[in-house]
Design a protein around this motif. Structure first.
Motif, PDB file in Angstrom:
ATOM      1  N   ALA A  39       0.821  -1.208   0.000  1.00 37.02           N
ATOM      2  CA  ALA A  39       0.000   0.000   0.000  1.00 37.02           C
ATOM      3  C   ALA A  39       0.855   1.257   0.000  1.00 37.02           C
ATOM      4  N   LEU A  40       2.000   1.210   0.658  1.00 35.43           N
ATOM      5  CA  LEU A  40       2.863   2.381   0.761  1.00 35.43           C
ATOM      6  C   LEU A  40       3.618   2.677  -0.534  1.00 35.43           C
ATOM      7  N   TYR A  41       4.015   1.619  -1.259  1.00 37.91           N
ATOM      8  CA  TYR A  41       4.882   1.817  -2.417  1.00 37.91           C
ATOM      9  C   TYR A  41       4.265   1.376  -3.742  1.00 37.91           C
ATOM     10  N   GLY A  42       3.261   0.510  -3.703  1.00 39.07           N
ATOM     11  CA  GLY A  42       2.632   0.069  -4.936  1.00 39.07           C
ATOM     12  C   GLY A  42       3.485  -0.864  -5.767  1.00 39.07           C
ATOM     13  N   SER A  43       4.429  -1.573  -5.139  1.00 39.09           N
ATOM     14  CA  SER A  43       5.295  -2.494  -5.871  1.00 39.09           C
ATOM     15  C   SER A  43       4.465  -3.580  -6.553  1.00 39.09           C
ATOM     16  N   ARG A  44       4.831  -3.941  -7.808  1.00 39.65           N
ATOM     17  CA  ARG A  44       4.025  -4.866  -8.604  1.00 39.65           C
ATOM     18  C   ARG A  44       4.789  -6.095  -9.073  1.00 39.65           C
ATOM     19  N   PHE A  45       5.921  -6.402  -8.493  1.00 36.42           N
ATOM     20  CA  PHE A  45       6.697  -7.556  -8.951  1.00 36.42           C
ATOM     21  C   PHE A  45       5.950  -8.845  -8.637  1.00 36.42           C
ATOM     22  N   ALA A  46       5.793  -9.699  -9.662  1.00 38.99           N
ATOM     23  CA  ALA A  46       4.863 -10.826  -9.581  1.00 38.99           C
ATOM     24  C   ALA A  46       5.243 -11.843  -8.509  1.00 38.99           C
ATOM     25  N   VAL A  47       6.537 -12.131  -8.360  1.00 39.62           N
ATOM     26  CA  VAL A  47       6.958 -13.147  -7.388  1.00 39.62           C
ATOM     27  C   VAL A  47       6.547 -12.750  -5.973  1.00 39.62           C
ATOM     28  N   GLN A  48       6.639 -11.458  -5.655  1.00 41.37           N
ATOM     29  CA  GLN A  48       6.276 -10.989  -4.311  1.00 41.37           C
ATOM     30  C   GLN A  48       4.784 -10.700  -4.184  1.00 41.37           C
ATOM     31  N   SER A  49       4.045 -10.741  -5.293  1.00 39.31           N
ATOM     32  CA  SER A  49       2.627 -10.386  -5.270  1.00 39.31           C
ATOM     33  C   SER A  49       1.690 -11.583  -5.309  1.00 39.31           C
ATOM     34  N   SER A  50       2.146 -12.711  -5.844  1.00 33.63           N
ATOM     35  CA  SER A  50       1.247 -13.844  -6.101  1.00 33.63           C
ATOM     36  C   SER A  50       1.856 -15.149  -5.638  1.00 33.63           C
ATOM     37  N   ASP A  51       1.197 -15.819  -4.684  1.00 29.52           N
ATOM     38  CA  ASP A  51       1.630 -17.164  -4.280  1.00 29.52           C
ATOM     39  C   ASP A  51       1.612 -18.113  -5.469  1.00 29.52           C
ATOM     40  N   ALA A  52       0.580 -18.019  -6.307  1.00 32.51           N
ATOM     41  CA  ALA A  52       0.446 -18.921  -7.450  1.00 32.51           C
ATOM     42  C   ALA A  52       1.612 -18.738  -8.422  1.00 32.51           C
ATOM     43  N   MET A  92       6.024   8.721   7.588  1.00 34.57           N
ATOM     44  CA  MET A  92       6.146   8.389   9.008  1.00 34.57           C
ATOM     45  C   MET A  92       5.533   7.019   9.290  1.00 34.57           C
ATOM     46  N   LEU A  93       4.418   6.696   8.633  1.00 36.23           N
ATOM     47  CA  LEU A  93       3.808   5.374   8.785  1.00 36.23           C
ATOM     48  C   LEU A  93       4.771   4.286   8.328  1.00 36.23           C
ATOM     49  N   ALA A  94       5.422   4.514   7.192  1.00 34.51           N
ATOM     50  CA  ALA A  94       6.369   3.527   6.674  1.00 34.51           C
ATOM     51  C   ALA A  94       7.500   3.289   7.669  1.00 34.51           C
ATOM     52  N   THR A  95       8.062   4.352   8.211  1.00 32.24           N
ATOM     53  CA  THR A  95       9.196   4.205   9.122  1.00 32.24           C
ATOM     54  C   THR A  95       8.778   3.522  10.413  1.00 32.24           C
ATOM     55  N   ARG A  96       7.567   3.797  10.884  1.00 31.51           N
ATOM     56  CA  ARG A  96       7.069   3.083  12.064  1.00 31.51           C
ATOM     57  C   ARG A  96       6.844   1.610  11.766  1.00 31.51           C
ATOM     58  N   LEU A  97       6.487   1.282  10.516  1.00 28.18           N
ATOM     59  CA  LEU A  97       6.330  -0.132  10.135  1.00 28.18           C
ATOM     60  C   LEU A  97       7.613  -0.907  10.412  1.00 28.18           C
ATOM     61  N   TYR A  98       8.754  -0.247  10.237  1.00 28.98           N
ATOM     62  CA  TYR A  98      10.048  -0.908  10.460  1.00 28.98           C
ATOM     63  C   TYR A  98      10.551  -0.753  11.889  1.00 28.98           C
ATOM     64  N   GLN A  99       9.757  -0.124  12.761  1.00 25.38           N
ATOM     65  CA  GLN A  99      10.150   0.150  14.145  1.00 25.38           C
ATOM     66  C   GLN A  99      11.469   0.925  14.210  1.00 25.38           C
ATOM     67  N   ASN A 100      11.646   1.807  13.238  1.00 23.64           N
ATOM     68  CA  ASN A 100      12.800   2.697  13.184  1.00 23.64           C
ATOM     69  C   ASN A 100      12.502   3.893  14.086  1.00 23.64           C
ATOM     70  N   THR A 101      13.315   4.103  15.107  1.00 23.20           N
ATOM     71  CA  THR A 101      13.027   5.112  16.133  1.00 23.20           C
ATOM     72  C   THR A 101      13.796   6.414  15.946  1.00 23.20           C
ATOM     73  N   ALA A 102      14.459   6.604  14.800  1.00 22.75           N
ATOM     74  CA  ALA A 102      15.239   7.825  14.601  1.00 22.75           C
ATOM     75  C   ALA A 102      14.336   9.054  14.716  1.00 22.75           C
ATOM     76  N   LYS A 103      14.685   9.961  15.622  1.00 22.86           N
ATOM     77  CA  LYS A 103      13.827  11.098  15.952  1.00 22.86           C
ATOM     78  C   LYS A 103      13.560  12.006  14.762  1.00 22.86           C
ATOM     79  N   VAL A 104      14.540  12.147  13.859  1.00 20.54           N
ATOM     80  CA  VAL A 104      14.420  13.126  12.777  1.00 20.54           C
ATOM     81  C   VAL A 104      13.260  12.824  11.837  1.00 20.54           C
ATOM     82  N   HIS A 105      12.749  11.577  11.875  1.00 19.32           N
ATOM     83  CA  HIS A 105      11.650  11.214  10.975  1.00 19.32           C
ATOM     84  C   HIS A 105      10.275  11.499  11.578  1.00 19.32           C
ATOM     85  N   PHE A 106      10.211  11.715  12.916  1.00 19.13           N
ATOM     86  CA  PHE A 106       8.925  11.838  13.596  1.00 19.13           C
ATOM     87  C   PHE A 106       8.763  13.129  14.387  1.00 19.13           C
ATOM     88  N   ASN A 107       9.867  13.569  14.963  1.00 24.63           N
ATOM     89  CA  ASN A 107       9.794  14.610  15.981  1.00 24.63           C
ATOM     90  C   ASN A 107      10.240  15.949  15.406  1.00 24.63           C
TER      91      ASN A 107
END
Length: 349
Positions: free
Chosen positions: A37-50, A219-234
């Protein structure tokens, strides 16, 4: 006993120091969906189990860069909480695939320390590694980061700058990669008819599309990675204060550039290694990211006839479409360039 973590400053690091990072992370299908949802990546191997099963994987692997960001995020509280800037990457190897349900943990070794000429900061060189729940190494990379001193008068006893490889050897690739069934690789479903043999050294590809970055999503993306660097949030953090606004995590730009590269490199299903990378300039919300790539090399993989490796150099720009291929000339970068990334991309033959 100190109960809170102010992060390490430059003088806290020692050569050879090994740091085991907190908070293992189980990667879920929800993480994968949010990353898409954040990046819209469309590579088939990562998008489809089949699709993934048809070409040799047990199921869709987690996007390589999502693995990188999660492992990177583990290291931030110990390595770069007091950073001025993340300066570069080298010798990055994606060693084995990660799947939803796997748990990632990380540790780092300090391999270099060098005080800057101002005496106010120092550069920390660190090799970080990510492991799955079985203790298998899935990712290894070197980065160097400029870190503040707690006391500008303090001295670091031992300093050394490590020798870094210019290029990751293709001998490192393919050991844990499944045999890719090229005859079952559906170019139409993958979104590209171009395979390894169709690319030429020196070829330049304008990925055409652009992505405008909003404040909330980075900011949502960086929180997804539990990256706590202040410069991205504060907004009141010292780093954000230098620019008057929050900095966008550099990895966010890398993921946008990778997603944009689908237009021209759609069959490039696996980033096998990153030779080097540099965040040339900061990005802020409201900027629109474009990207283009140059093919620097083509290498067959040892003992593999199913896939080949393309050495790709991708430039990302801010507010500058890439039809004229802005990049690096001599020792300086063209206006608008924000990322310079040199990596190996695996693509079916």
């Amino acid at each position: 006993m100190t109960k809170t973590n102010p992060g390490n400053f430059f003088e806290d690091f020692r050569l050879g120091q090994v740091i085991r990072h907190a908070t293992p992370r189980t990667v879920t299908a929800g993480d994968v969906a949010l990353y898409t949802a954040l990046y819209g990546s469309r590579f088939a191997v990562q998008s489809s189990d089949a699709f993934a099963k048809a070409v040799g994987y047990p199921r869709s692997p987690v996007d390589d860069l999502l693995v990188f960001h999660i492992v990177f995020g583990k290291t931030v509280p110990d390595i770069s909480l007091n950073a001025v800037a993340n300066l570069g990457y080298a010798d990055c190897r994606f060693i084995r695939p990660v799947f939803p349900g796997d748990t990632l943990s990380a540790q780092s070794e300090i391999i270099g320390l060098k005080e800057t000429s101002s005496g106010k900061t120092g550069v920390v060189y660190v090799r970080s590694q990510g492991f799955n729940q079985s203790g298998d190494l899935v990712l290894s990379y070197i980065r160097w980061v400029m870190v503040r001193k707690r006391d500008e008068m303090s001295q670091v006893a031992e300093q050394s700058v490590p020798s870094l490889p210019e290029v990751v050897s293709v001998e490192e690739f393919g050991h844990a990669l499944p045999q890719i069934a090229g005859k079952l690789w559906d170019d139409e479903l993958a979104g590209s008819r171009a395979r390894w043999d169709d690319y030429r050294i020196g070829e330049r590809i304008d990925h055409v599309d652009g992505t405008t970055v909003e404040e909330a999503e980075h900011m949502l993306a960086t929180r997804l990675y539990q990256n706590t660097a202040k410069v991205h949030f504060n907004q009141h953090s010292e780093g954000a204060g230098r620019f008057g606004r929050r900095l966008i995590y550099g990895g966010h730009v890398i993921s946008i550039a990778r997603a944009l590269s689908f237009n021209g490199l759609g069959n490039g299903f696996h980033i096998a290694g990153i030779n080097g990378g540099r965040h040339v300039a900061p990005l802020f919300a409201g900027g629109t990211v474009y990207a283009w790539s140059e093919i620097l090399g083509r290498e067959p993989l040892p003992r593999r006839d199913d896939v080949g490796a393309l050495r790709v150099r991708t430039f990302a720009t801010c507010d500058k479409p890439c039809a004229e291929f802005p990049g690096r000339s001599s020792q300086s970068y063209d206006e608008g360039v924000i990322l310079d990334l040199d990596y190996w991309l695996l693509i079916p033959r």
